[in-house]
Design an enzyme around this catalytic site. Sequence first.
Site, mmCIF file in Angstrom:
data_model
loop_
_atom_site.group_PDB
_atom_site.id
_atom_site.type_symbol
_atom_site.label_atom_id
_atom_site.label_comp_id
_atom_site.label_asym_id
_atom_site.label_seq_id
_atom_site.Cartn_x
_atom_site.Cartn_y
_atom_site.Cartn_z
ATOM 1 N N SER A 83 -11.153 -1.176 -0.739
ATOM 2 C CA SER A 83 -9.863 -1.140 -0.038
ATOM 3 C C SER A 83 -10.030 -1.410 1.450
ATOM 4 O O SER A 83 -9.121 -1.913 2.100
ATOM 5 C CB SER A 83 -9.207 0.231 -0.196
ATOM 6 O OG SER A 83 -8.656 0.385 -1.470
ATOM 7 N N HIS A 135 -3.736 5.975 3.322
ATOM 8 C CA HIS A 135 -4.491 4.798 2.856
ATOM 9 C C HIS A 135 -3.966 3.516 3.488
ATOM 10 O O HIS A 135 -4.723 2.714 4.043
ATOM 11 C CB HIS A 135 -4.415 4.743 1.325
ATOM 12 C CG HIS A 135 -5.301 3.721 0.686
ATOM 13 N ND1 HIS A 135 -4.891 2.428 0.453
ATOM 14 C CD2 HIS A 135 -6.572 3.807 0.221
ATOM 15 C CE1 HIS A 135 -5.877 1.768 -0.133
ATOM 16 N NE2 HIS A 135 -6.910 2.583 -0.287
ATOM 17 N N ASP A 183 0.838 -1.199 0.000
ATOM 18 C CA ASP A 183 0.000 0.000 0.000
ATOM 19 C C ASP A 183 0.872 1.248 0.000
ATOM 20 O O ASP A 183 2.007 1.194 -0.483
ATOM 21 C CB ASP A 183 -0.930 -0.053 1.236
ATOM 22 C CG ASP A 183 -2.302 0.533 0.949
ATOM 23 O OD1 ASP A 183 -2.386 1.753 0.766
ATOM 24 O OD2 ASP A 183 -3.286 -0.225 0.913
ATOM 25 N N ASN A 239 -13.577 -0.301 -7.121
ATOM 26 C CA ASN A 239 -14.660 0.631 -6.796
ATOM 27 C C ASN A 239 -15.342 1.143 -8.055
ATOM 28 O O ASN A 239 -15.715 2.304 -8.149
ATOM 29 C CB ASN A 239 -14.106 1.807 -5.985
ATOM 30 C CG ASN A 239 -13.471 1.355 -4.683
ATOM 31 O OD1 ASN A 239 -13.865 0.341 -4.105
ATOM 32 N ND2 ASN A 239 -12.483 2.106 -4.218
#
Length: 377
Positions: free
Chosen positions: A322, A164, A128, A255
Amino acid sequence: MKKFLAAVITAAMVTVPFQAGASNGAGDDLQEYLVQFNGAPANGLLQAFGVSEDRVLTEFNHLDVVNVELSEAQARGLSNNPHVEAVEENAEVHALGQTVPWGIPHVQGTDAQDAGYTGAGLKVAILDTGIEATHEDLADNVKGGYSVFTDADNSDPYYDPNGHGTHVAGTVAAVDNDLGVIGVAPEADLYAVKVLSNAGSGSIAGIAEGIEWSIDNDMDIINMSLGASQGSSILEQFSNLAYDEGLLVVAAAGNSGNRGGNNNTVGYPAAYDSVIAVAAVDQNNNRATFSSTGPAVEISAPGVNVLSTTPGDNYASYNGTSMASPHVAGVAAQVWQAKPGLSNTELRQLLNDTAVNLGPAHQYGHGLVQSLDAINQ
Ligand SMILES: [Ca+2]
Ligand SMILES: [Ca+2]
């Protein structure tokens, strides 16, 4: 004024027999109470109940309130007195404490924790934007890391101004303490593998390098809350390699869903056979409208209003597949701790078999992942 005095005297008289019954001596258990008076002089009234001045710990100025040590009988007596507005135990107040995000019990993470499965001993690579390793609710669990970037701004895997990766990490394994949140697997080991820059973007080569690092460093589970709409045969081969090496590979489905839930938008690497594609549901088990759909959707997890860790010892709620993927990674850590003999393919099968069916497979896959049901199977 006269009336007032009379009232006080009455109160004092009422107390006398009461006093006789309740010994004020050393044998009485004293406890702190907050007593609020409604105009009568506090000291006189307390004296009438046999409470000496030295038992008054605090006299407040802005309200007619004292903090005072009383026996239970004295407290009861005072509370029945017309000149006393309120008698309350001086209860202990704690820091606000730890919030359990809704998704953790939703995937039976809490039940599994209560049964002793905290992900201890399992290594989870978070591919990430990095993890803020000093975060108060993560520091104990961040055990290592690596950045695929060499430039000064992005070369530190423990620096995550984007947030994130720190958020994803908290859902897997925020620490069980008296602050912040708790992850699904609060004793799993977290590894910050920075394959996305501070801007949140990366490349196929970077993800491949992160997968390779995960294999070389004996990770058990890889979480990839990332994806691209276009595939890459090289990325697929690296994903397959990790899976063949026995790692469980979990990724966000994407998404790019639509309101009707009828498009075919699962991203890569999630769409590869070797990778578990995780869709997002809300608290009512409805698919999040953004959650990508298609035949590659494998399993579902919470991905709406997910509270987790963010940089600066902060916490915030995010939406996205996520956020769903790390719920599955955390559950996998719990179940693998409970059943260490399972291969990655057996573990994956078990998670799919014990998921709660939520509806159409192209939207929910096998349904909502369930930790304790998998453990007990
Ligand atoms: Ca915590
Ligand atoms: Ca897949």
